[in-house]
Motif scaffolding. Structure first.
Motif, PDB file in Angstrom:
ATOM      1  N   SER B 315       0.835  -1.194   0.000  1.00  8.13           N
ATOM      2  CA  SER B 315       0.000   0.000   0.000  1.00  8.13           C
ATOM      3  C   SER B 315       0.880   1.258   0.000  1.00  8.13           C
ATOM      4  O   SER B 315       0.635   2.207  -0.752  1.00  8.13           O
ATOM      5  N   GLU B 316       1.913   1.218   0.839  1.00  6.59           N
ATOM      6  CA  GLU B 316       2.832   2.360   0.897  1.00  6.59           C
ATOM      7  C   GLU B 316       3.510   2.584  -0.460  1.00  6.59           C
ATOM      8  O   GLU B 316       3.640   3.722  -0.925  1.00  6.59           O
ATOM      9  N   VAL B 319       1.074   4.145  -2.815  1.00  6.23           N
ATOM     10  CA  VAL B 319       0.905   5.573  -2.535  1.00  6.23           C
ATOM     11  C   VAL B 319       2.087   6.363  -3.086  1.00  6.23           C
ATOM     12  O   VAL B 319       1.921   7.385  -3.769  1.00  6.23           O
ATOM     13  N   ARG B 320       3.272   5.884  -2.812  1.00  3.12           N
ATOM     14  CA  ARG B 320       4.459   6.622  -3.265  1.00  3.12           C
ATOM     15  C   ARG B 320       4.488   6.700  -4.793  1.00  3.12           C
ATOM     16  O   ARG B 320       4.813   7.738  -5.362  1.00  3.12           O
ATOM     17  N   LYS B 321       4.162   5.586  -5.441  1.00  2.00           N
ATOM     18  CA  LYS B 321       4.163   5.613  -6.904  1.00  2.00           C
ATOM     19  C   LYS B 321       3.063   6.544  -7.422  1.00  2.00           C
ATOM     20  O   LYS B 321       3.253   7.276  -8.387  1.00  2.00           O
ATOM     21  N   SER B 322       1.919   6.516  -6.764  1.00  2.00           N
ATOM     22  CA  SER B 322       0.829   7.396  -7.187  1.00  2.00           C
ATOM     23  C   SER B 322       1.250   8.854  -7.143  1.00  2.00           C
ATOM     24  O   SER B 322       0.887   9.649  -8.007  1.00  2.00           O
ATOM     25  N   PHE B 323       2.006   9.192  -6.135  1.00  2.00           N
ATOM     26  CA  PHE B 323       2.412  10.589  -5.991  1.00  2.00           C
ATOM     27  C   PHE B 323       3.729  10.891  -6.704  1.00  2.00           C
ATOM     28  O   PHE B 323       4.363  11.891  -6.420  1.00  2.00           O
ATOM     29  N   ALA B 325       6.668   8.872  -7.207  1.00  2.00           N
ATOM     30  CA  ALA B 325       7.995   8.362  -6.853  1.00  2.00           C
ATOM     31  C   ALA B 325       8.591   7.624  -8.048  1.00  2.00           C
ATOM     32  O   ALA B 325       7.989   6.673  -8.535  1.00  2.00           O
ATOM     33  N   LEU B 330      12.512   4.807  -5.201  1.00  2.00           N
ATOM     34  CA  LEU B 330      12.039   3.663  -4.412  1.00  2.00           C
ATOM     35  C   LEU B 330      13.177   2.674  -4.156  1.00  2.00           C
ATOM     36  O   LEU B 330      13.304   2.126  -3.060  1.00  2.00           O
ATOM     37  N   PRO B 405       1.284   0.240  -9.581  1.00  4.35           N
ATOM     38  CA  PRO B 405       0.714   1.034  -8.489  1.00  4.35           C
ATOM     39  C   PRO B 405      -0.725   0.660  -8.148  1.00  4.35           C
ATOM     40  O   PRO B 405      -1.120   0.669  -6.983  1.00  4.35           O
ATOM     41  N   LEU B 409      -1.792  -0.638  -4.565  1.00  3.92           N
ATOM     42  CA  LEU B 409      -2.784   0.029  -3.714  1.00  3.92           C
ATOM     43  C   LEU B 409      -3.864  -0.943  -3.251  1.00  3.92           C
ATOM     44  O   LEU B 409      -4.398  -0.814  -2.149  1.00  3.92           O
TER      45      LEU B 409
END
Lengths: 230, 414
Positions: B315-316, B319-323, B325, B330, B405, B409
């Protein structure tokens, strides 16, 4: 910052999304064409499994269309490489998820800083200032040092919104942002989204099951079996 | 960014205590073994007293005579060293000493076993022993064949207990010597200076050694600054080609190289021909390869643990990929997390390794060895920890960075 073409933030043309496994082929989106103008607040409705989230993922560059063309913030994204898509997401798109997806090990302010971590040219101090401003915007300044587990569902969703807007995106994609909240908290979240839309002219696409919330948006796209219906 | 990575790394490690404990145990155990091995290798090869000029010191410790159908391998004899290896151009000092041999002494009916080495005065000039009492024997002592001796601290304790030794006599190998100096014990892992008792060459029981080309001795050359070991060896080889051999019909060729201690070891390990290129590089490669091989299994285990840990953090990652990253961010995040874990394991390993090394030192398993985690061992250990951290972190990091991603998620990654 890229400019939109003729004021269009999102343009989908005959988009198809097919998921394939060894045995099964599932058509999630079929022939979807739509335009969303810069500064609009639109909603997407439809029954479960109709492709709403897939549509949002394609718009948010988290998923790639199998066919058709996708333009976001004035850029054709079909042929973009992963690094370009990441940069575009980071700069222009914010996400709000139904289940918040906050990182449990990080405080509120650290969570909100996440999009800014991947933005070039922003130092630690500016990152902290912008995150603090975003938290202030959603009314959670007093909770900045708290961990997600110490917050209510509504507060967690407000943190998620703060995270989504910390990087000042032009497009906010919200996937059932009130789905896990009671109606009062849902109204609070909607008020924040309206404020973002009216004050910042942030384009918002919101997936919802709730007709009452959809009525508060300027347009509603209805999906059924992966197709837009009118 | 790094601060953020460190913060989350520490949080994750603190949250997953069992995982952290299992990982730390694996890392620490691996690094303890490697650190102990490194400390022993360092103790055997690194420049330290009395071999303070190790970078300029070459040894002649192997010799060979070859004929059509015969071969005689041995340590060199006094004649070979004295006649052909002295006064080589580029050599500042040259010492001849006997190969160490076991000698016995008797005190009040108790037998004392020592290692005896007969040496010349230059032995003490090339090697810088740490004298606790007195001084080394001199050129004059050697020339006059005086029965004087330098002993190490352990031998002094055996003969005289805690009292001073200089001026007192000891009997070793049936000869009586007056002690003129006492030095700090030298480890058995340092074969060039090692002995318990050092006496002048000329006190040997007979002069027959002076006529022997092979057997019983070692030469030690201190090169002048900037001198070329290749040129010195070429000159020695040239002299040996012209050497008078005892039976020219049987023996055609005499060979005795000047080499570093490491080269000496490496030839013994690989058993290579005398005229082959030095296998010292191969020895280092072998040791490094062994270290990597040793790290491989625990690294694979850590990879599996890390992958399991990743699957709980999809999940983390989503989130990071969505925003936004990027893959490299990573990968960097996870490598930093793994390095934090590995370095914590290394810190634990250094403490445990020091305990193990103290145990080995106290046990007398390696006579006179003083093993400890010095700065060289510490740096080597850190480097090994870095390699281990990289090995065990890079695949999980890469796998994490490649997650879709949307799937991440949903937590639907396998």
């Amino acid at each position: 910052m890229n400019t939109t073409v003729n004021g269009t933030m999102i343009q989908l043309d005959a988009v198809e999304k097919v998921y394939r496994t060894d045995r099964i082929e599932t058509v999630a989106l079929s022939g979807v064409s739509l335009d969303i103008r810069d500064g609009e607040f639109v909603s997407v409705m439809g029954p479960s499994g109709c492709g709403k989230s897939t549509l949002l993922n394609v718009m948010g560059l988290l998923d790639v269309a199998t066919k058709g063309s996708v333009s976001v913030a004035g850029q054709r994204v079909d042929a973009m490489r992963d690094a370009q898509l990441s940069a575009l997401r980071n700069r222009d798109i914010g996400f709000v998820f139904q289940v918040f997806h906050l990182i449990a090990d990080l405080t509120v302010v650290d969570n909100v800083e996440i999009p800014l971590l991947y933005r070039k040219g922003i130092g630690a101090r500016e990152r902290r200032e912008r995150a603090t401003a975003a938290i202030d915007r959603v009314g959670l300044s007093a909770r900045a040092r708290h961990f997600p587990s110490q917050l209510s569902g509504g507060q967690q969703q407000r943190v998620a919104i703060a995270r989504a807007i910390a990087g000042a995106p032009r497009l906010l994609l919200a996937d059932e942002p009130t789905g896990n909240l009671d109606s009062q908290m849902g109204d609070e979240i909607m008020a924040i989204l309206h404020d973002l839309n009216t004050r910042d002219r942030t384009t918002i696409v919101m997936v919802t099951h709730d007709p009452r919330l959809a009525d508060q948006t300027s347009r509603t796209f209805r999906l059924f079996d992966g197709r837009l219906v009118h | 960014m790094i601060l953020h990575y460190l913060k989350i790394a520490l949080k994750v490690l603190a949250r997953r205590k069992f995982f952290t404990a299992v990982s730390l145990f694996g890392i620490a155990f691996t690094l303890v073994v490697l650190t102990v091995a490194t400390a022993i290798i360092d103790h055997a090869f690194a420049p330290m007293a009395p071999e303070v000029h190790q970078d300029r010191t070459l040894i002649v410790a192997r010799a060979m005579m070859r004929g059509g159908h015969a071969m005689w391998r041995s340590d060199p004899g006094y004649l070979l060293l004295d006649r052909y290896a002295r006064n080589l151009p580029g050599v500042e000092r040259f010492s001849i000493s006997s190969s160490p041999r076991t000698a016995y002494s008797y005190i009040q009916g108790n037998r004392i076993q020592s290692v005896l080495r007969r040496a010349d005065a230059d032995f003490w000039r090339i090697l810088q022993f740490d004298f606790r009492e007195g001084a080394p024997f001199t050129s004059d002592d050697v020339t006059q064949a005086r029965f004087v001796a330098v002993v190490n601290e352990s031998t002094r304790a055996k003969f005289f207990g805690s009292s001073r030794a200089v001026g007192r006599e000891i009997e070793v190998d049936g000869q009586r010597f007056r002690v003129v100096g006492v030095v700090v014990d030298v480890s058995r892992l340092r074969p060039v200076p090692f002995a318990d008792v050092w006496v002048p060459l000329t006190t040997a029981k007979s002069d027959s050694y002076k006529s022997q080309l092979l057997g019983g001795f070692m030469g030690m050359a201190l090169m002048a600054d900037g001198a070329s070991p290749v040129a010195i060896n070429q000159e020695l080889a040239s002299r040996l080609r012209r050497a008078e051999l005892p039976d020219p019909k049987l023996w055609k060729q005499l060979y005795a190289p000047l080499e570093t201690t490491l080269e000496l070891y490496s030839r013994q390990v690989f058993g290579v021909d005398e005229d082959a290129e030095s296998p010292a590089g191969r020895l280092w490669a072998l040791m490094l390869g062994a270290a990597l091989l040793f790290m491989l299994l625990p690294a694979v285990n850590l990879v599996n643990l890390n992958v399991s840990r990743i699957l709980e953090r999809t999940s983390e990652i989503g989130v990071r990929k969505s925003f936004g990253a990027p893959v490299r961010a990573l990968v960097a995040q996870f490598l930093v997390e793994n390095l934090v874990l590995t370095l914590a394991g290394a810190a634990l390993a250094f403490v445990l390794a020091q305990i193990v090394l103290s145990g080995i030192t106290a046990s007398g398993l390696l006579p006179y060895a003083q093993l400890h985690v010095n700065y060289r061992v510490f740096l080597a250990g850190l480097a090994l920890a870095g390699v281990f951290g990289f090995l065990s972190g890079v695949y999980p990091a890469w796998r994490m960075s490649r997650l879709n991603p949307v799937q991440a998620l949903k937590g639907a990654v396998r």
